[in-house]
Design a protein around this motif. Structure first.
Motif, PDB file in Angstrom:
ATOM      1  N   GLU A 130       0.837  -1.183   0.000  1.00  0.00           N
ATOM      2  CA  GLU A 130       0.000   0.000   0.000  1.00  0.00           C
ATOM      3  C   GLU A 130       0.883   1.248   0.000  1.00  0.00           C
ATOM      4  O   GLU A 130       1.762   1.387   0.835  1.00  0.00           O
ATOM      5  CB  GLU A 130      -0.905   0.009   1.230  1.00  0.00           C
ATOM      6  N   VAL A 131       0.617   2.123  -0.935  1.00  0.00           N
ATOM      7  CA  VAL A 131       1.378   3.367  -1.023  1.00  0.00           C
ATOM      8  C   VAL A 131       0.939   4.306   0.100  1.00  0.00           C
ATOM      9  O   VAL A 131      -0.249   4.529   0.299  1.00  0.00           O
ATOM     10  CB  VAL A 131       1.157   4.047  -2.376  1.00  0.00           C
ATOM     11  N   GLN A 132       1.914   4.821   0.827  1.00  0.00           N
ATOM     12  CA  GLN A 132       1.621   5.765   1.894  1.00  0.00           C
ATOM     13  C   GLN A 132       2.599   6.926   1.835  1.00  0.00           C
ATOM     14  O   GLN A 132       3.789   6.734   1.598  1.00  0.00           O
ATOM     15  CB  GLN A 132       1.687   5.094   3.260  1.00  0.00           C
ATOM     16  N   LEU A 133       2.079   8.124   2.052  1.00  0.00           N
ATOM     17  CA  LEU A 133       2.882   9.336   2.152  1.00  0.00           C
ATOM     18  C   LEU A 133       2.438  10.069   3.419  1.00  0.00           C
ATOM     19  O   LEU A 133       1.237  10.285   3.603  1.00  0.00           O
ATOM     20  CB  LEU A 133       2.687  10.237   0.939  1.00  0.00           C
ATOM     21  N   VAL A 134       3.387  10.424   4.243  1.00  0.00           N
ATOM     22  CA  VAL A 134       3.070  11.081   5.507  1.00  0.00           C
ATOM     23  C   VAL A 134       3.919  12.335   5.636  1.00  0.00           C
ATOM     24  O   VAL A 134       5.144  12.258   5.773  1.00  0.00           O
ATOM     25  CB  VAL A 134       3.311  10.144   6.704  1.00  0.00           C
ATOM     26  N   GLU A 135       3.247  13.481   5.608  1.00  0.00           N
ATOM     27  CA  GLU A 135       3.937  14.760   5.747  1.00  0.00           C
ATOM     28  C   GLU A 135       4.056  15.154   7.217  1.00  0.00           C
ATOM     29  O   GLU A 135       3.222  14.769   8.039  1.00  0.00           O
ATOM     30  CB  GLU A 135       3.189  15.884   5.005  1.00  0.00           C
ATOM     31  N   SER A 136       5.080  15.931   7.496  1.00  0.00           N
ATOM     32  CA  SER A 136       5.286  16.475   8.834  1.00  0.00           C
ATOM     33  C   SER A 136       6.110  17.739   8.713  1.00  0.00           C
ATOM     34  O   SER A 136       6.651  18.048   7.644  1.00  0.00           O
ATOM     35  CB  SER A 136       5.975  15.459   9.739  1.00  0.00           C
ATOM     36  N   GLY A 137       6.206  18.463   9.818  1.00  0.00           N
ATOM     37  CA  GLY A 137       7.060  19.642   9.845  1.00  0.00           C
ATOM     38  C   GLY A 137       6.349  20.963   9.745  1.00  0.00           C
ATOM     39  O   GLY A 137       6.980  22.020   9.859  1.00  0.00           O
ATOM     40  N   GLY A 138       5.052  20.935   9.525  1.00  0.00           N
ATOM     41  CA  GLY A 138       4.313  22.183   9.464  1.00  0.00           C
ATOM     42  C   GLY A 138       4.212  22.810  10.842  1.00  0.00           C
ATOM     43  O   GLY A 138       4.616  22.245  11.847  1.00  0.00           O
ATOM     44  N   GLY A 139       3.672  24.020  10.855  1.00  0.00           N
ATOM     45  CA  GLY A 139       3.505  24.726  12.122  1.00  0.00           C
ATOM     46  C   GLY A 139       3.232  26.184  11.892  1.00  0.00           C
ATOM     47  O   GLY A 139       2.945  26.618  10.769  1.00  0.00           O
ATOM     48  N   SER A 140       3.322  26.948  12.977  1.00  0.00           N
ATOM     49  CA  SER A 140       3.093  28.388  12.914  1.00  0.00           C
ATOM     50  C   SER A 140       4.420  29.115  12.977  1.00  0.00           C
ATOM     51  O   SER A 140       5.290  28.770  13.794  1.00  0.00           O
ATOM     52  CB  SER A 140       2.198  28.818  14.078  1.00  0.00           C
ATOM     53  N   VAL A 141       4.561  30.106  12.135  1.00  0.00           N
ATOM     54  CA  VAL A 141       5.820  30.836  12.047  1.00  0.00           C
ATOM     55  C   VAL A 141       5.526  32.278  11.655  1.00  0.00           C
ATOM     56  O   VAL A 141       4.509  32.553  11.000  1.00  0.00           O
ATOM     57  CB  VAL A 141       6.766  30.154  11.031  1.00  0.00           C
ATOM     58  N   GLN A 142       6.383  33.183  12.047  1.00  0.00           N
ATOM     59  CA  GLN A 142       6.229  34.581  11.679  1.00  0.00           C
ATOM     60  C   GLN A 142       6.776  34.823  10.280  1.00  0.00           C
ATOM     61  O   GLN A 142       7.629  34.060   9.794  1.00  0.00           O
ATOM     62  CB  GLN A 142       6.968  35.460  12.682  1.00  0.00           C
ATOM     63  N   PRO A 143       6.301  35.858   9.637  1.00  0.00           N
ATOM     64  CA  PRO A 143       6.867  36.194   8.320  1.00  0.00           C
ATOM     65  C   PRO A 143       8.378  36.339   8.401  1.00  0.00           C
ATOM     66  O   PRO A 143       8.919  36.905   9.355  1.00  0.00           O
ATOM     67  CB  PRO A 143       6.197  37.539   7.996  1.00  0.00           C
ATOM     68  N   GLY A 144       9.039  35.812   7.390  1.00  0.00           N
ATOM     69  CA  GLY A 144      10.494  35.817   7.370  1.00  0.00           C
ATOM     70  C   GLY A 144      11.120  34.586   7.975  1.00  0.00           C
ATOM     71  O   GLY A 144      12.336  34.374   7.834  1.00  0.00           O
ATOM     72  N   GLY A 145      10.302  33.767   8.624  1.00  0.00           N
ATOM     73  CA  GLY A 145      10.820  32.559   9.251  1.00  0.00           C
ATOM     74  C   GLY A 145      11.014  31.422   8.268  1.00  0.00           C
ATOM     75  O   GLY A 145      10.809  31.576   7.051  1.00  0.00           O
ATOM     76  N   SER A 146      11.391  30.274   8.825  1.00  0.00           N
ATOM     77  CA  SER A 146      11.683  29.100   7.993  1.00  0.00           C
ATOM     78  C   SER A 146      11.011  27.868   8.565  1.00  0.00           C
ATOM     79  O   SER A 146      10.770  27.777   9.777  1.00  0.00           O
ATOM     80  CB  SER A 146      13.194  28.853   7.940  1.00  0.00           C
ATOM     81  N   LEU A 147      10.719  26.941   7.693  1.00  0.00           N
ATOM     82  CA  LEU A 147      10.216  25.622   8.072  1.00  0.00           C
ATOM     83  C   LEU A 147      10.795  24.592   7.120  1.00  0.00           C
ATOM     84  O   LEU A 147      11.066  24.900   5.949  1.00  0.00           O
ATOM     85  CB  LEU A 147       8.690  25.560   7.996  1.00  0.00           C
ATOM     86  N   ARG A 148      10.951  23.388   7.611  1.00  0.00           N
ATOM     87  CA  ARG A 148      11.370  22.276   6.768  1.00  0.00           C
ATOM     88  C   ARG A 148      10.301  21.201   6.839  1.00  0.00           C
ATOM     89  O   ARG A 148      10.089  20.599   7.897  1.00  0.00           O
ATOM     90  CB  ARG A 148      12.707  21.706   7.217  1.00  0.00           C
ATOM     91  N   LEU A 149       9.652  20.994   5.713  1.00  0.00           N
ATOM     92  CA  LEU A 149       8.625  19.974   5.630  1.00  0.00           C
ATOM     93  C   LEU A 149       9.245  18.653   5.197  1.00  0.00           C
ATOM     94  O   LEU A 149      10.172  18.634   4.377  1.00  0.00           O
ATOM     95  CB  LEU A 149       7.544  20.382   4.629  1.00  0.00           C
ATOM     96  N   SER A 150       8.715  17.573   5.743  1.00  0.00           N
ATOM     97  CA  SER A 150       9.190  16.239   5.392  1.00  0.00           C
ATOM     98  C   SER A 150       8.034  15.395   4.894  1.00  0.00           C
ATOM     99  O   SER A 150       6.883  15.601   5.288  1.00  0.00           O
ATOM    100  CB  SER A 150       9.804  15.554   6.609  1.00  0.00           C
ATOM    101  N   CYS A 151       8.353  14.455   4.031  1.00  0.00           N
ATOM    102  CA  CYS A 151       7.358  13.509   3.523  1.00  0.00           C
ATOM    103  C   CYS A 151       7.998  12.126   3.530  1.00  0.00           C
ATOM    104  O   CYS A 151       8.902  11.854   2.734  1.00  0.00           O
ATOM    105  CB  CYS A 151       6.914  13.898   2.125  1.00  0.00           C
ATOM    106  N   ALA A 152       7.549  11.292   4.427  1.00  0.00           N
ATOM    107  CA  ALA A 152       8.038   9.920   4.514  1.00  0.00           C
ATOM    108  C   ALA A 152       7.104   9.018   3.718  1.00  0.00           C
ATOM    109  O   ALA A 152       5.886   9.140   3.826  1.00  0.00           O
ATOM    110  CB  ALA A 152       8.082   9.473   5.968  1.00  0.00           C
ATOM    111  N   THR A 153       7.688   8.135   2.925  1.00  0.00           N
ATOM    112  CA  THR A 153       6.872   7.303   2.042  1.00  0.00           C
ATOM    113  C   THR A 153       7.138   5.822   2.257  1.00  0.00           C
ATOM    114  O   THR A 153       8.178   5.418   2.807  1.00  0.00           O
ATOM    115  CB  THR A 153       7.130   7.638   0.571  1.00  0.00           C
ATOM    116  N   SER A 154       6.208   5.001   1.788  1.00  0.00           N
ATOM    117  CA  SER A 154       6.369   3.553   1.810  1.00  0.00           C
ATOM    118  C   SER A 154       5.421   2.948   0.785  1.00  0.00           C
ATOM    119  O   SER A 154       4.504   3.609   0.295  1.00  0.00           O
ATOM    120  CB  SER A 154       6.073   3.004   3.208  1.00  0.00           C
ATOM    121  N   GLY A 155       5.682   1.696   0.456  1.00  0.00           N
ATOM    122  CA  GLY A 155       4.779   0.975  -0.435  1.00  0.00           C
ATOM    123  C   GLY A 155       5.114   1.059  -1.902  1.00  0.00           C
ATOM    124  O   GLY A 155       4.374   0.508  -2.738  1.00  0.00           O
TER     125      GLY A 155
END
Length: 122
Positions: free
Chosen positions: A1-26
């Motif tokens: 079974e194909v699965q994709l799971v995102e993580s890393g989102g959140g709240s941030v002020q303008p000018g900030g940074s985030l790193r999103l991740s996507c772990a997959t399987s299947g």
């Protein structure tokens, strides 16, 4: 079974940074290009970025170009989206996506994760 799971989102002020991740399987991750797509509140889907299966070629939407970097780690079956200098208009649910060709056909099916929320606010 194909699965994709995102993580890393959140709240941030303008000018900030985030790193999103996507772990997959299947599926054989190293064989497929991976994309990020977002949906802002009350708006349609917007393609953000794609990375080829080789990892040597990437493309970005004009709205995020020069502020985002997509990458992949085939040893971890994962793809990432580094987002810098975030703007209010980057607020959205971010999805990773893969198109996998159905065996014996010319048709591909898009598989999506559940999404991760990014909120940019002051």
């Amino acid at each position: 079974e194909v699965q994709l799971v995102e993580s890393g989102g959140g709240s941030v002020q303008p000018g900030g940074s985030l790193r999103l991740s996507c772990a997959t399987s299947g599926f054989t991750f190293s064989n497929y290009a991976m994309s990020w797509v977002r949906q802002a509140p009350g708006k349609g889907l917007e393609w953000v970025s794609i990375i080829r299966e080789t990892g040597t070629s990437t493309l970005y939407a004009d709205s995020v170009k020069d502020r985002c970097a997509i990458s992949r780690d085939d040893s971890k079956n994962s793809t990432y989206l580094q987002m810098n200098r975030l703007k209010l208009e980057d607020t959205a649910v971010y999805y990773c996506k893969v198109a996998i060709q159905a065996p014996g056909t010319v048709w591909s099916y898009d598989y999506w994760g559940q999404g991760t929320q990014v909120n940019v606010s002051s």
